[in-house]
Design a protein around this motif. Sequence first.
Motif, PDB file in Angstrom:
ATOM      1  N   GLY A  22       0.781  -1.231   0.000  1.00 31.44           N
ATOM      2  CA  GLY A  22       0.000   0.000   0.000  1.00 31.44           C
ATOM      3  C   GLY A  22       0.807   1.272   0.000  1.00 31.44           C
ATOM      4  O   GLY A  22       0.246   2.363  -0.171  1.00 31.44           O
ATOM      5  N   ILE A  23       2.129   1.192   0.170  1.00 33.37           N
ATOM      6  CA  ILE A  23       2.957   2.396   0.240  1.00 33.37           C
ATOM      7  C   ILE A  23       3.285   2.901  -1.167  1.00 33.37           C
ATOM      8  O   ILE A  23       3.659   2.132  -2.053  1.00 33.37           O
ATOM      9  N   VAL A  24       3.156   4.216  -1.342  1.00 32.06           N
ATOM     10  CA  VAL A  24       3.447   4.865  -2.620  1.00 32.06           C
ATOM     11  C   VAL A  24       4.711   5.716  -2.540  1.00 32.06           C
ATOM     12  O   VAL A  24       5.470   5.806  -3.498  1.00 32.06           O
ATOM     13  N   LEU A  25       4.946   6.346  -1.382  1.00 29.32           N
ATOM     14  CA  LEU A  25       6.099   7.225  -1.194  1.00 29.32           C
ATOM     15  C   LEU A  25       6.932   6.718  -0.020  1.00 29.32           C
ATOM     16  O   LEU A  25       6.406   6.461   1.066  1.00 29.32           O
ATOM     17  N   ASP A  84      -2.904  13.035  -4.446  1.00 28.84           N
ATOM     18  CA  ASP A  84      -2.046  12.398  -5.448  1.00 28.84           C
ATOM     19  C   ASP A  84      -1.583  11.027  -4.977  1.00 28.84           C
ATOM     20  O   ASP A  84      -1.548  10.067  -5.769  1.00 28.84           O
ATOM     21  N   LEU A  85      -1.231  10.925  -3.712  1.00 31.12           N
ATOM     22  CA  LEU A  85      -0.718   9.670  -3.173  1.00 31.12           C
ATOM     23  C   LEU A  85      -1.820   8.611  -3.060  1.00 31.12           C
ATOM     24  O   LEU A  85      -1.604   7.437  -3.387  1.00 31.12           O
ATOM     25  N   THR A  86      -2.968   9.017  -2.604  1.00 33.66           N
ATOM     26  CA  THR A  86      -4.044   8.040  -2.396  1.00 33.66           C
ATOM     27  C   THR A  86      -4.688   7.598  -3.703  1.00 33.66           C
ATOM     28  O   THR A  86      -5.308   6.533  -3.755  1.00 33.66           O
ATOM     29  N   ASN A  87      -4.537   8.391  -4.767  1.00 34.33           N
ATOM     30  CA  ASN A  87      -5.137   8.037  -6.053  1.00 34.33           C
ATOM     31  C   ASN A  87      -4.277   7.105  -6.899  1.00 34.33           C
ATOM     32  O   ASN A  87      -4.728   6.637  -7.953  1.00 34.33           O
ATOM     33  N   VAL A  88      -3.040   6.858  -6.451  1.00 30.68           N
ATOM     34  CA  VAL A  88      -2.167   5.971  -7.222  1.00 30.68           C
ATOM     35  C   VAL A  88      -2.680   4.541  -7.148  1.00 30.68           C
ATOM     36  O   VAL A  88      -2.950   4.018  -6.058  1.00 30.68           O
ATOM     37  N   LYS A  89      -2.812   3.919  -8.295  1.00 31.23           N
ATOM     38  CA  LYS A  89      -3.207   2.519  -8.352  1.00 31.23           C
ATOM     39  C   LYS A  89      -1.954   1.659  -8.364  1.00 31.23           C
ATOM     40  O   LYS A  89      -1.106   1.793  -9.248  1.00 31.23           O
ATOM     41  N   ILE A  90      -1.812   0.813  -7.369  1.00 26.49           N
ATOM     42  CA  ILE A  90      -0.631  -0.038  -7.260  1.00 26.49           C
ATOM     43  C   ILE A  90      -0.911  -1.365  -7.942  1.00 26.49           C
ATOM     44  O   ILE A  90      -1.885  -2.044  -7.655  1.00 26.49           O
ATOM     45  N   THR A  91      -0.016  -1.716  -8.859  1.00 23.51           N
ATOM     46  CA  THR A  91      -0.067  -3.024  -9.501  1.00 23.51           C
ATOM     47  C   THR A  91       1.097  -3.847  -8.977  1.00 23.51           C
ATOM     48  O   THR A  91       1.785  -3.460  -8.044  1.00 23.51           O
ATOM     49  N   ASN A  92       1.333  -4.972  -9.575  1.00 21.83           N
ATOM     50  CA  ASN A  92       2.478  -5.804  -9.186  1.00 21.83           C
ATOM     51  C   ASN A  92       3.774  -5.311  -9.778  1.00 21.83           C
ATOM     52  O   ASN A  92       4.818  -5.906  -9.553  1.00 21.83           O
TER      53      ASN A  92
END
Length: 345
Positions: free
Chosen positions: A265-268, A333-341
């Motif tokens: 779940g981490i983006v930054l 911006d951070l919460t809208n990032v969709k994390i894939t594999n």
Amino acid sequence: MQNLEAFSKLLGSPKNIVITTHHKPDADALGSSLGLGGILKKKGHTVSVITPTDYPAFLNWMKGNDEVIIYEANNQAVSKDLVEKADVIFCLDFNTLSRINELGELVRASSAIKVLIDHHLEPEPFYDFQYWNIAAAATCELVYELLVKMNYESLLDKDLAECLYAGIMTDTGGFRHNNTTANVHNITAKLISHGADNARVAKLVYDTNSLDRLRFMGYALSEKLTVLPEYRTAFFAITSEELKRFNSKTGDTEGLVNYALSLEGIVLAAVIIDRTEAVKMSFRSIGPFSVNDFARAHFEGGGHRNAAGGKSDESLEKTVEKFLSLLPAYQADLTNVKITNQVNA
């Protein structure tokens, strides 16, 4: 490279050449410098590799390491003399002269022909020739391509191929990041065909640790990791006293930021370290969130979209406070990032 014919002509006769790279060189910086330097020596040039600072001991195996001139290690006078007498200065793996500290002004003032080989965003236009591509995974990748364009590839031997292989391996995160392109695999295959021992290089770079470093990493992971799920951010803040406690050497904190980014779940992710002379920062991100823009806007830094650095002249405490104060503005911006594999570089 534009003007390849003129560049080839420039190197067609023996020259006094200086190769330099950014402070605290990593495997790509040192590998590209020593790999290119070794080839140019075979072509009859007089070559000096100058680094602004020291670098991790796990890179000391590279061919030519014993001849590297470390500017900060009481080599200012000899470095100044070499830069002043140089016919050509190669600037590898950095995009602005401030990245080589005091050497930057010496290079700027030099009458030598300046050549930039780099893959970072927004290079400063101080060069006469440039081979620059932000799509490249590593500067070592660009050095190899340039050797091919100049018909120098046949001069590669096992030692020089391993220098270039190490830079590509590390800047792709061991071929795990999404900058690991078909071109990367094609080039590393060619380097292996020139004798590079990929298993040996990986062992030397990734599996050569001191006991102090392993204990520091364990301490940082168990005691110093802060997770902010509301901002999808995780970071480490390391004091100078903690570095001393674990007898930290150059390179001992390398890779720490990636553990923070590996959290689900981490983006930054960030590592914020009190280096006494300044607070140094390393940023990583996933997806479209640009730590290059973030570092440039707030911490006098930059780099790549998903991997950048910065610094602060404030105390560690105030730097952390500033970092935390910025997060609300970036929350959307951070919460809208969709994390894939997919793992970003």
